[in-house]
Enzyme design. Sequence first.
Site, PDB file in Angstrom:
ATOM      1  N   ILE A 218       0.848  -1.185   0.000  1.00 51.59           N
ATOM      2  CA  ILE A 218       0.000   0.000   0.000  1.00 51.59           C
ATOM      3  C   ILE A 218       0.883   1.233   0.000  1.00 51.59           C
ATOM      4  CG2 ILE A 218      -0.207   0.248   2.511  1.00 51.59           C
ATOM      5  CD1 ILE A 218      -3.259   0.772   1.933  1.00 51.59           C
ATOM      6  N   GLY A 219       0.445   2.292  -0.681  1.00 56.46           N
ATOM      7  CA  GLY A 219       1.238   3.503  -0.751  1.00 56.46           C
ATOM      8  C   GLY A 219       1.235   4.074  -2.154  1.00 56.46           C
ATOM      9  N   GLY A 220       2.012   5.136  -2.336  1.00 59.38           N
ATOM     10  CA  GLY A 220       2.018   5.845  -3.604  1.00 59.38           C
ATOM     11  C   GLY A 220       2.496   5.004  -4.767  1.00 59.38           C
ATOM     12  N   MET A 221       3.600   4.241  -4.575  1.00 53.50           N
ATOM     13  CA  MET A 221       4.150   3.458  -5.673  1.00 53.50           C
ATOM     14  C   MET A 221       3.238   2.304  -6.084  1.00 53.50           C
ATOM     15  SD  MET A 221       5.879   1.008  -7.262  1.00 53.50           S
ATOM     16  CE  MET A 221       6.110  -0.109  -5.870  1.00 53.50           C
ATOM     17  N   GLU A 242      -1.236 -10.388   1.013  1.00 52.95           N
ATOM     18  CA  GLU A 242      -1.589 -10.314   2.432  1.00 52.95           C
ATOM     19  C   GLU A 242      -2.520  -9.141   2.683  1.00 52.95           C
ATOM     20  OE1 GLU A 242       2.222  -9.865   4.238  1.00 52.95           O
ATOM     21  OE2 GLU A 242       2.234  -7.687   4.033  1.00 52.95           O
ATOM     22  N   GLY A 340       4.946  -9.110   5.922  1.00 56.85           N
ATOM     23  CA  GLY A 340       5.111 -10.290   5.076  1.00 56.85           C
ATOM     24  C   GLY A 340       6.139 -10.129   3.994  1.00 56.85           C
ATOM     25  N   LYS A 367      13.892  17.096   7.405  1.00 57.60           N
ATOM     26  CA  LYS A 367      13.148  18.297   7.787  1.00 57.60           C
ATOM     27  C   LYS A 367      13.960  19.575   7.624  1.00 57.60           C
ATOM     28  CE  LYS A 367      10.098  15.931  11.062  1.00 57.60           C
ATOM     29  NZ  LYS A 367       9.664  15.792  12.476  1.00 57.60           N
TER      30      LYS A 367
END
Length: 445
Positions: A218-221, A242, A340, A367
């Site tokens: 899951i995420g942008g890529m 998974e 996983g 930052k």
Amino acid sequence: MDYRSEYRAKLRTPEEAVRVVNSGDWVDYGTALSMPQLLDVALAKRTELQDVKVRGNLLFGPLQIVEQDPEQAHFTYHSWHCSAYERKLADKGLCYYIPMIFRNVTEYYKHFLTVNVAMLSVTPMDRHGYFNLSCATGVAKGILDKAQIVILEVNEHLPRLHGGFDEVIHISEADFIVEGEHPPLYNMPEHTPSETDEAIASLILPYIVDGATVQLGIGGMPDALGKLLAKSGLRDLGMHTELCSDAYLDLSEAGVLTNKRKTVYPGKGVLGIAFGSERLYDWLDDNPGIMACPLKYVNAPEVIGELDNMVSINSCISADLYGQIASESAGLRHISGTGGQLDFLTGAAMSRGGKAFICMTSTFTDKSGTKHSRIVPYFQGDIVTSPRSQAYYMCTEQGVVNLTGCCTWERAERLISVAHPDFREELIRAAERQHIWRRTNKLPE
């Protein structure tokens, strides 16, 4: 059988149900959408308790046992895979990580862990007396089976997922039932892929063939890759993952995800856990083309290896010149969990035509505005998630390299070739000091 009578006999208010918790107990909340919101509020009010230890993972919060007890005078929270919310708690010393490989979760609970009370959210009971474990099927039954006391919180919004096994619990296995009104299910904020995400996804795309089975994180890529795959012209992709996210919904709506050519459970998209948008939950609900299974099955390398052309795509925080992969900490700061990744690296490498990718941007900016390389000479406190012996395809926006069978100088050469150009010279100097760079080494033109 009159299951409704048994249901009524076991029905309690949240406040009544949590009276079974004693000082010193281990309590389990399960994973993601199984978090028992009503019971959590009731338990947090029991301030006469001491040293109650609560486990969960990928919980979106807020956790009242933490929010109402920041001094940890009564409750201590633990996670074996941190969500963004849990990561913030960990930064404050309010969440303690449990190292755990996902395929081993059920066996860890069965053989090593104590669960005095399990409190998990489930769907409403059906006419046969069964509650569906929904989007938490991957881990829920193993926890419930180990628990000395089982409390089920009925969440009216949870989708009912078809399963292979261990996707339900019967009323006879529950000690208490809790009902109440719940807010809508957690809606995962939409990831807007960056240009770098899209560049990485475009480099992976040529490695995927018609009929491949794909595991996406899951995420942008992954979202970017899902969108590319939806427009790619590829056909009959399969799902064995998974975590099921909206990327698979995009593929399904585009007609790309059919599961027809899968060599294990053809016609079925297999998942362990799921969270995402309301559209995703609607798609999963009562969908006979989706099969939810425990992670001891979904993440078993021997099962993954039976899927021809299995493509595993995961991300990491950094990698060193030896090919070690850090995906769960940035230095000593805890970020997520082992999850996983190692399961799918192992399984995809066993698959006929399989490929396992680890992806990262070549740089990040801190930052203070300083740019750093994600490929480093060697780790200094970063937790190694996947060992160098199981690093296969490594991908940044600079390119893709395969480390399989490579010796130390070959690994250094290939990894530096996909590092950002601004850092390559200093990485070469580091490799020389570490004696993993030959005089004849060179970078691709």
